[in-house]
Design a protein around this motif. Structure first.
Motif, mmCIF file in Angstrom:
data_model
loop_
_atom_site.group_PDB
_atom_site.id
_atom_site.type_symbol
_atom_site.label_atom_id
_atom_site.label_comp_id
_atom_site.label_asym_id
_atom_site.label_seq_id
_atom_site.Cartn_x
_atom_site.Cartn_y
_atom_site.Cartn_z
ATOM 1 N N LEU A 322 48.537 102.884 24.487
ATOM 2 C CA LEU A 322 48.387 103.838 23.397
ATOM 3 C C LEU A 322 49.463 103.656 22.339
ATOM 4 O O LEU A 322 50.575 103.209 22.613
ATOM 5 C CB LEU A 322 48.447 105.265 23.938
ATOM 6 N N PHE A 323 49.115 104.043 21.109
ATOM 7 C CA PHE A 323 50.081 104.020 20.012
ATOM 8 C C PHE A 323 50.676 105.420 19.925
ATOM 9 O O PHE A 323 50.063 106.338 19.379
ATOM 10 C CB PHE A 323 49.385 103.626 18.712
ATOM 11 N N GLY A 324 51.870 105.602 20.477
ATOM 12 C CA GLY A 324 52.432 106.937 20.651
ATOM 13 C C GLY A 324 53.214 107.449 19.462
ATOM 14 O O GLY A 324 53.394 106.777 18.442
ATOM 15 N N TYR A 325 53.732 108.677 19.620
ATOM 16 C CA TYR A 325 54.466 109.349 18.546
ATOM 17 C C TYR A 325 55.708 108.573 18.128
ATOM 18 O O TYR A 325 56.032 108.476 16.941
ATOM 19 C CB TYR A 325 54.846 110.757 19.007
ATOM 20 N N ARG A 326 56.389 108.006 19.104
ATOM 21 C CA ARG A 326 57.604 107.228 18.790
ATOM 22 C C ARG A 326 57.258 106.047 17.887
ATOM 23 O O ARG A 326 57.983 105.726 16.955
ATOM 24 C CB ARG A 326 58.248 106.741 20.091
ATOM 25 N N ASN A 327 56.129 105.389 18.166
ATOM 26 C CA ASN A 327 55.690 104.287 17.315
ATOM 27 C C ASN A 327 55.314 104.788 15.925
ATOM 28 O O ASN A 327 55.609 104.147 14.909
ATOM 29 C CB ASN A 327 54.481 103.588 17.952
ATOM 30 N N TRP A 328 54.645 105.934 15.859
ATOM 31 C CA TRP A 328 54.185 106.491 14.583
ATOM 32 C C TRP A 328 55.361 106.772 13.655
ATOM 33 O O TRP A 328 55.321 106.473 12.462
ATOM 34 C CB TRP A 328 53.393 107.775 14.857
ATOM 35 N N LEU A 329 56.429 107.373 14.194
ATOM 36 C CA LEU A 329 57.601 107.678 13.364
ATOM 37 C C LEU A 329 58.143 106.423 12.694
ATOM 38 O O LEU A 329 58.490 106.424 11.512
ATOM 39 C CB LEU A 329 58.698 108.319 14.222
ATOM 40 N N VAL A 332 55.756 105.110 9.819
ATOM 41 C CA VAL A 332 55.503 106.005 8.683
ATOM 42 C C VAL A 332 56.794 106.348 7.943
ATOM 43 O O VAL A 332 56.852 106.329 6.712
ATOM 44 C CB VAL A 332 54.812 107.299 9.154
ATOM 45 N N LEU A 333 57.840 106.670 8.701
ATOM 46 C CA LEU A 333 59.068 107.169 8.094
ATOM 47 C C LEU A 333 60.260 106.228 8.233
ATOM 48 O O LEU A 333 61.209 106.321 7.453
ATOM 49 C CB LEU A 333 59.435 108.522 8.723
ATOM 50 N N GLY A 334 60.244 105.341 9.216
ATOM 51 C CA GLY A 334 61.428 104.544 9.483
ATOM 52 C C GLY A 334 62.482 105.423 10.142
ATOM 53 O O GLY A 334 62.185 106.460 10.734
ATOM 54 N N ASN A 335 63.758 105.024 10.027
ATOM 55 C CA ASN A 335 64.833 105.851 10.568
ATOM 56 C C ASN A 335 66.036 105.811 9.647
ATOM 57 O O ASN A 335 66.122 104.990 8.722
ATOM 58 C CB ASN A 335 65.206 105.420 11.989
ATOM 59 N N GLN A 336 66.976 106.717 9.871
ATOM 60 C CA GLN A 336 68.140 106.832 8.990
ATOM 61 C C GLN A 336 69.014 105.597 9.030
ATOM 62 O O GLN A 336 69.687 105.277 8.049
ATOM 63 C CB GLN A 336 68.964 108.067 9.375
ATOM 64 N N GLU A 337 69.005 104.906 10.147
ATOM 65 C CA GLU A 337 69.834 103.700 10.258
ATOM 66 C C GLU A 337 69.207 102.493 9.577
ATOM 67 O O GLU A 337 69.823 101.426 9.506
ATOM 68 C CB GLU A 337 70.082 103.375 11.732
ATOM 69 N N SER A 338 67.981 102.634 9.081
ATOM 70 C CA SER A 338 67.252 101.543 8.415
ATOM 71 C C SER A 338 67.046 100.343 9.333
ATOM 72 O O SER A 338 66.951 99.204 8.867
ATOM 73 C CB SER A 338 67.968 101.101 7.126
ATOM 74 N N THR A 339 66.982 100.587 10.631
ATOM 75 C CA THR A 339 66.667 99.493 11.535
ATOM 76 C C THR A 339 65.157 99.370 11.731
ATOM 77 O O THR A 339 64.678 98.349 12.216
ATOM 78 C CB THR A 339 67.351 99.700 12.898
ATOM 79 N N HIS A 340 64.412 100.411 11.384
ATOM 80 C CA HIS A 340 62.955 100.373 11.385
ATOM 81 C C HIS A 340 62.462 100.669 9.973
ATOM 82 O O HIS A 340 62.790 101.720 9.402
ATOM 83 C CB HIS A 340 62.373 101.379 12.376
#
Length: 375
Positions: A322-329, A332-340
């Motif tokens: 499954l494509f879970g919530y952690r993957n969705w974040l 769609v949004l990336g993260n504050q550290e800009s690693t995603h």
């Protein structure tokens, strides 16, 4: 007669009311206020996604918006079929699948040798060892012994864009094997499927320099020139404009392939679609050490970095299940550290939405997510 993928009708599509048709690329703007073209209609979902990528790439080459204002203007007033035919015409010579001269997504040289089966173009085809050990249980061999030219064109393009590792010298796509594709799906007012035109235009890349000029065509469409072979592991990077244009992201060619065509006097239908064609594609010749792509950023794929300070980035790949919530974040949004990093097309469409009139029906855009889980 040679099949040209711009001037010829070859893409199977589903219309708004569910009816099926076969169109050329310019016809995606047909009847936008009525029974418009809604989505590609191949029997395989990977070919549908590949068709979307091909059309987004073609529009980014031939009709790129200069900025958000021009994008919104075209969104509100789409081009006509005649205007698209005119915009695509300069690139027709790069889209001949067969015949003399350069061939779409195929090696510049006429490769000689024994041809493998055409089924080998599909990522899920059973490999030699799997067949030898008779363990091709879930996906059996000999599903597609012959293809129409249209089916072969799309299977070939999909392989070049999603190519997995295939042994020594068989290069992966510039995003690695089976990359994750994320596309913005615009909101619709009546819960009907969005038109194919608006889906493509929602994800088109901007181009401040206008359409690609004839001098740069071979840098966008690598099959127009001798292949940059990689016997010595030489890599081609997006930052090297002398060897490749950034839009080669949509037209990468890591595999050296030449399709084998046979006349079809008995009108045998395509093993994939059932459509008849005057020629069948029954196999292909391949060579190792095609283009070896280094650092690239494909606008339809999210990326990750190991550390924020690191400049090297890696395409995100789907995981099994499954494509879970952690993957969705992350996509769609990336993260504050800009690693995603979300795909550039998702970030861009969110900016474009701010310039669009507010919607009274509360409809929201969605994201189409697709990719092969290779590991």
């Amino acid at each position: 007669m040679t099949l040209n993928l711009i001037s010829g009708a070859w893409i199977p599509v589903r219309q708004r009311d569910g009816a099926r048709a076969v169109i050329r690329p310019a016809q995606i703007v047909e009847d936008l206020s009525g029974n418009y073209v809604a989505f590609p209609d191949w029997p395989r979902p990977d070919l549908n996604i590949a068709t979307l990528e091909l059309l987004i790439g073609l529009f980014s080459v031939a009709l790129p918006p200069e900025d958000d204002d021009e994008w919104l203007e075209t969104w509100n007033k789409p081009p006509t079929i005649a205007e698209l035919d005119k915009a695509f015409a300069p690139y027709e010579s790069a889209f001949n699948l067969d015949g003399e001269g350069p061939r779409f997504c195929q090696d510049f040289d006429a490769l000689e040798g024994d041809a493998g089966t055409i089924e080998g173009l599909f990522i899920d085809a059973a490999g030699e060892i799997t067949i030898k050990k008779n363990i091709d249980l879930m996906v059996r061999r000999r599903r597609y012994s012959h293809l129409s030219r249209a089916s072969a064109a799309m299977a070939l393009y999909a392989l070049q864009q999603f190519a997995p590792s295939g042994g020594a010298g068989h290069r992966t796509s510039m995003r690695g094997g089976g990359p994750l594709t994320t596309l913005a799906l615009p909101p619709t007012a009546d819960n009907k499927p969005v038109s194919l035109w608006h889906l493509i235009w929602a994800n088109v890349r901007e181009g401040q320099d206008g359409p690609v000029g004839t001098d740069d065509m071979a840098k966008v469409f690598p099959w127009l020139a001798q292949t940059h072979t990689s016997n010595n592991n030489e890599e081609i990077h997006e930052s090297d404009p002398a060897k490749a244009h950034s839009l080669q992201a949509f037209f990468g060619m890591p595999r050296r392939i030449r399709l084998q065509f046979d006349r079809n006097p008995d009108e045998i239908p395509c093993a994939l679609t059932g459509q008849q064609d005057e020629q069948l594609v029954t196999g292909y010749v391949t060579r190792t050490y095609g283009v070896n792509y280094g650092q690239w950023r494909h606008s339809l794929t999210p990326y990750r970095r190991k550390k924020e300070a690191k400049q090297e980035h890696f395409a995100t790949h789907p995981t099994a299940g499954l494509f879970g919530y952690r993957n969705w974040l992350a996509i769609v949004l990336g993260n504050q550290e800009s690693t995603h990093l979300p795909a550039a097309t998702i970030t861009k469409f969110k900016e474009r939405l701010r310039g669009m009139p507010s919607r009274s029906d509360g409809a929201s855009p969605l994201i189409l997510i697709a990719g092969w889980a290779m590991s």
